[in-house]
Scaffold this motif. Structure first.
Motif, PDB file in Angstrom:
ATOM      1  N   ALA A 273       0.779  -1.282   0.227  1.00  0.00           N
ATOM      2  CA  ALA A 273       0.050  -0.066   0.055  1.00  0.00           C
ATOM      3  C   ALA A 273       0.897   1.287  -0.122  1.00  0.00           C
ATOM      4  CB  ALA A 273      -0.856   0.118   1.187  1.00  0.00           C
ATOM      5  N   ALA A 274       2.157   1.262   0.503  1.00  0.00           N
ATOM      6  CA  ALA A 274       2.942   2.210   0.509  1.00  0.00           C
ATOM      7  C   ALA A 274       3.657   2.345  -0.557  1.00  0.00           C
ATOM      8  CB  ALA A 274       3.693   2.171   2.001  1.00  0.00           C
ATOM      9  N   LYS A 275       3.822   1.270  -1.371  1.00  0.00           N
ATOM     10  CA  LYS A 275       4.532   1.317  -2.519  1.00  0.00           C
ATOM     11  C   LYS A 275       6.179   1.302  -2.164  1.00  0.00           C
ATOM     12  CE  LYS A 275       1.488   3.577  -5.750  1.00  0.00           C
ATOM     13  NZ  LYS A 275       0.376   3.446  -5.099  1.00  0.00           N
ATOM     14  N   LYS A 276       6.516   0.282  -1.124  1.00  0.00           N
ATOM     15  CA  LYS A 276       7.624  -0.034  -0.809  1.00  0.00           C
ATOM     16  C   LYS A 276       8.083  -1.332  -1.225  1.00  0.00           C
ATOM     17  CE  LYS A 276       7.677   3.083   3.032  1.00  0.00           C
ATOM     18  NZ  LYS A 276       7.686   3.143   4.828  1.00  0.00           N
ATOM     19  N   TRP A 277       8.052  -1.529  -2.581  1.00  0.00           N
ATOM     20  CA  TRP A 277       8.141  -2.587  -3.335  1.00  0.00           C
ATOM     21  C   TRP A 277       9.581  -3.507  -2.999  1.00  0.00           C
ATOM     22  CZ3 TRP A 277       3.511  -3.070  -4.718  1.00  0.00           C
ATOM     23  CH2 TRP A 277       2.748  -1.901  -5.188  1.00  0.00           C
ATOM     24  N   GLU A 278      10.713  -2.647  -2.995  1.00  0.00           N
ATOM     25  CA  GLU A 278      12.191  -3.168  -2.669  1.00  0.00           C
ATOM     26  C   GLU A 278      12.096  -3.712  -1.161  1.00  0.00           C
ATOM     27  OE1 GLU A 278      14.883  -0.199  -3.512  1.00  0.00           O
ATOM     28  OE2 GLU A 278      14.352  -0.210  -5.512  1.00  0.00           O
ATOM     29  N   GLU A 279      11.297  -3.324  -0.353  1.00  0.00           N
ATOM     30  CA  GLU A 279      11.432  -4.043   1.043  1.00  0.00           C
ATOM     31  C   GLU A 279      10.570  -5.221   1.119  1.00  0.00           C
ATOM     32  OE1 GLU A 279      10.573  -0.934   4.292  1.00  0.00           O
ATOM     33  OE2 GLU A 279      11.295   0.818   2.938  1.00  0.00           O
ATOM     34  N   MET A 280       9.748  -5.444   0.134  1.00  0.00           N
ATOM     35  CA  MET A 280       8.783  -6.650   0.516  1.00  0.00           C
ATOM     36  C   MET A 280       9.607  -7.954   0.428  1.00  0.00           C
ATOM     37  SD  MET A 280       5.606  -5.305  -1.676  1.00  0.00           S
ATOM     38  CE  MET A 280       4.841  -6.667  -1.676  1.00  0.00           C
ATOM     39  N   PRO A 281      10.511  -8.088  -0.469  1.00  0.00           N
ATOM     40  CA  PRO A 281      11.189  -9.710  -0.561  1.00  0.00           C
ATOM     41  C   PRO A 281      11.687  -9.952   0.556  1.00  0.00           C
ATOM     42  CG  PRO A 281      11.330  -8.189  -2.613  1.00  0.00           C
ATOM     43  CD  PRO A 281      10.900  -7.529  -1.646  1.00  0.00           C
ATOM     44  N   LYS A 282      12.219  -8.793   1.341  1.00  0.00           N
ATOM     45  CA  LYS A 282      12.956  -9.195   2.721  1.00  0.00           C
ATOM     46  C   LYS A 282      12.119  -9.972   3.819  1.00  0.00           C
ATOM     47  CE  LYS A 282      15.586  -4.796   2.091  1.00  0.00           C
ATOM     48  NZ  LYS A 282      15.858  -3.456   2.675  1.00  0.00           N
ATOM     49  N   LEU A 283      10.887  -9.856   3.545  1.00  0.00           N
ATOM     50  CA  LEU A 283       9.888 -10.683   4.545  1.00  0.00           C
ATOM     51  C   LEU A 283       9.799 -12.087   4.071  1.00  0.00           C
ATOM     52  CD1 LEU A 283       7.243  -7.850   5.364  1.00  0.00           C
ATOM     53  CD2 LEU A 283       9.479  -8.225   6.603  1.00  0.00           C
ATOM     54  N   VAL A 284       9.995 -12.432   2.902  1.00  0.00           N
ATOM     55  CA  VAL A 284       9.918 -13.740   2.381  1.00  0.00           C
ATOM     56  C   VAL A 284      11.115 -14.564   3.113  1.00  0.00           C
ATOM     57  CG1 VAL A 284       9.637 -15.518   0.697  1.00  0.00           C
ATOM     58  CG2 VAL A 284       8.495 -13.065   0.536  1.00  0.00           C
ATOM     59  N   SER A 285      11.001 -15.212   4.029  1.00  0.00           N
ATOM     60  CA  SER A 285      11.924 -16.173   4.556  1.00  0.00           C
ATOM     61  C   SER A 285      12.339 -17.262   3.542  1.00  0.00           C
ATOM     62  CB  SER A 285      11.744 -16.839   5.992  1.00  0.00           C
ATOM     63  OG  SER A 285      10.654 -17.686   5.879  1.00  0.00           O
ATOM     64  N   ASP A 286      13.609 -17.950   3.944  1.00  0.00           N
ATOM     65  CA  ASP A 286      13.869 -19.556   3.320  1.00  0.00           C
ATOM     66  C   ASP A 286      12.926 -20.523   3.508  1.00  0.00           C
ATOM     67  OD1 ASP A 286      16.278 -17.902   2.210  1.00  0.00           O
ATOM     68  OD2 ASP A 286      17.590 -18.671   3.594  1.00  0.00           O
ATOM     69  N   GLU A 287      12.435 -20.262   4.549  1.00  0.00           N
ATOM     70  CA  GLU A 287      11.446 -21.536   4.905  1.00  0.00           C
ATOM     71  C   GLU A 287      10.070 -21.206   4.100  1.00  0.00           C
ATOM     72  OE1 GLU A 287       8.728 -22.990   8.901  1.00  0.00           O
ATOM     73  OE2 GLU A 287       9.673 -21.207   8.884  1.00  0.00           O
ATOM     74  N   MET A 288       9.759 -20.018   4.168  1.00  0.00           N
ATOM     75  CA  MET A 288       8.404 -19.676   3.151  1.00  0.00           C
ATOM     76  C   MET A 288       8.809 -20.028   1.836  1.00  0.00           C
ATOM     77  SD  MET A 288       7.149 -16.019   4.515  1.00  0.00           S
ATOM     78  CE  MET A 288       5.979 -15.838   3.660  1.00  0.00           C
ATOM     79  N   LEU A 289      10.112 -19.750   1.241  1.00  0.00           N
ATOM     80  CA  LEU A 289      10.630 -19.949  -0.133  1.00  0.00           C
ATOM     81  C   LEU A 289      10.504 -21.552  -0.474  1.00  0.00           C
ATOM     82  CD1 LEU A 289      11.469 -18.111  -2.570  1.00  0.00           C
ATOM     83  CD2 LEU A 289      13.737 -18.717  -1.715  1.00  0.00           C
ATOM     84  N   ALA A 290      10.769 -22.217   0.546  1.00  0.00           N
ATOM     85  CA  ALA A 290      11.078 -23.761   0.348  1.00  0.00           C
ATOM     86  C   ALA A 290       9.563 -24.333   0.319  1.00  0.00           C
ATOM     87  CB  ALA A 290      11.728 -24.287   1.321  1.00  0.00           C
ATOM     88  N   ALA A 291       8.493 -23.614   1.136  1.00  0.00           N
ATOM     89  CA  ALA A 291       7.393 -23.967   1.220  1.00  0.00           C
ATOM     90  C   ALA A 291       6.488 -23.818  -0.149  1.00  0.00           C
ATOM     91  CB  ALA A 291       6.348 -23.338   2.434  1.00  0.00           C
ATOM     92  N   PHE A 292       6.864 -22.572  -0.871  1.00  0.00           N
ATOM     93  CA  PHE A 292       6.069 -22.524  -1.879  1.00  0.00           C
ATOM     94  C   PHE A 292       6.706 -22.604  -3.360  1.00  0.00           C
ATOM     95  CE2 PHE A 292       4.356 -19.206   1.255  1.00  0.00           C
ATOM     96  CZ  PHE A 292       2.970 -19.969   1.242  1.00  0.00           C
TER      97      PHE A 292
END
Length: 340
Positions: A273-292
């Motif tokens: 909503a704040a258009k802070k696109w570059e900050e968003m990937p930092k919240l996706v952990s390696d655990e989430m990456l492995a799940a999806f």
């Protein structure tokens, strides 16, 4: 398990569809699917039908509510006839903002509306095939006029499989109740499929006196691969950004809830909503990456996808563009591995 290919639809894509379709068929893909983002999904399938003989052809997905059921019925009828019965009609609802503000069409109660849409489609097709009067009066759609001049008449393969797409249980139940297939959103995990999708499909099927075996699940799989560690790392970070985008969508929060990651979704929504696109990937952990996402070396990716989805999903596609003339050895090996 079947491996499908997704048509690349960037730029001036139509001149390249024939080549892509011929190559996908020669490599042994089970199906070829056209998406509907920047372009219409029916036109590429008509070209693909002209230049192939075996491969199944589908939308992943066409937007239902941007079209009258009669328009969709005519398009699907002609494609089914032209392809010799190879069409898998894929339909999706999209979301309110796009239906109202991009397509300028009505929105409301999407599950009930799509159920009515499916009923209208089948009533229209029945009239096309039999010549009987068209008399469909539903809650949202009303079709009560078709004269011989406007009726295309019967075709050899009138039973058109319909797959719908969705994320939340309501559309999963509708697929079980009234469809031949269900497109599981690329933003998914096997656990979400087991705990949300399958029980809802089973519930819908039971309501209609059907079995879950009558509903084929299809999906596009996020994959991470590369010939070098550097290439794999670049893909990993691109996938992290893609997942952050999907996870920021409130409608898809049910996928995160399965894993207890609702707070991550909420934070991602605030950043979006704040258009802070570059900050968003930092919240996706390696655990989430492995799940999806499935990560493996190129020559092991097909087997890894098969291992993850065996007995869970009937047909899969890699969330990678299929480009004619590129990576033929990779795709041929993937078709063999996924298909067993």
């Amino acid at each position: 398990m079947k491996l499908d290919a997704g048509l690349a639809v960037e730029g001036k894509h139509l001149p390249r569809i024939a080549e892509a379709a011929r190559e996908a068929e020669s490599l042994g893909f089970a199906g070829l699917f056209a998406s509907e983002t920047k372009h219409d999904s029916f036109l590429p399938l008509a070209l693909a039908a002209e230049h192939t003989r075996r491969i199944q052809l589908g939308n992943s997905v066409a937007i239902a509510f941007s079209r009258s059921p009669m328009v969709t019925a005519q398009l699907a009828w002609d494609l089914q006839d032209f392809s010799g019965g190879r069409l898998l009609l894929g339909l999706g609802t999209q979301v309110r903002a796009h239906i109202e503000r991009r397509f300028s069409m009505p929105w409301g109660r999407p599950v009930a509306r799509l159920r009515d849409y499916l009923g209208a489609l089948r009533a229209i097709w029945h009239s096309f095939q039999t010549g009987e009067p068209l008399q469909y009066e539903g809650e949202f759609y009303r079709h009560t006029l078709i004269t011989p001049f406007f009726n295309p008449g019967p075709i050899e393969h009138p039973e058109i499989p319909v797959y719908i797409a969705g994320v939340n249980p309501g559309l999963c139940r509708l697929a079980g109740e009234a469809c031949e297939g269900f497109h599981v959103h690329p933003f998914h995990s096997p656990e979400y499929v087991r705990r949300v999708v399958l029980p809802a499909v089973e519930e819908g099927a039971a309501k209609a006196g059907r079995s879950t075996g009558e509903v084929e699940l299809a999906t596009s799989v996020f994959v991470i691969t590369g010939e070098s560690s550097e290439e794999a790392e670049r893909q990993r970070e691109r996938m992290r950004a893609q997942l952050a985008f999907y996870a920021s969508t409130p409608t898809y929060r049910v996928v995160l809830e399965v894993h207890g990651w609702e707070r991550v979704g909420e934070e991602l929504s605030k950043l979006a909503a704040a258009k802070k696109w570059e900050e968003m990937p930092k919240l996706v952990s390696d655990e989430m990456l492995a799940a999806f996402a499935v990560e493996a070396a190129p020559d092991e990716l097909g087997a890894a996808v098969r291992e993850r989805y065996e007995g869970l999903i009937g047909r899969v596609a890699f969330y990678l563009p299929f480009e004619p003339g590129e990576n033929r050895a990779f795709w041929r090996a993937a078709v063999r591995s996924v298909g067993g």
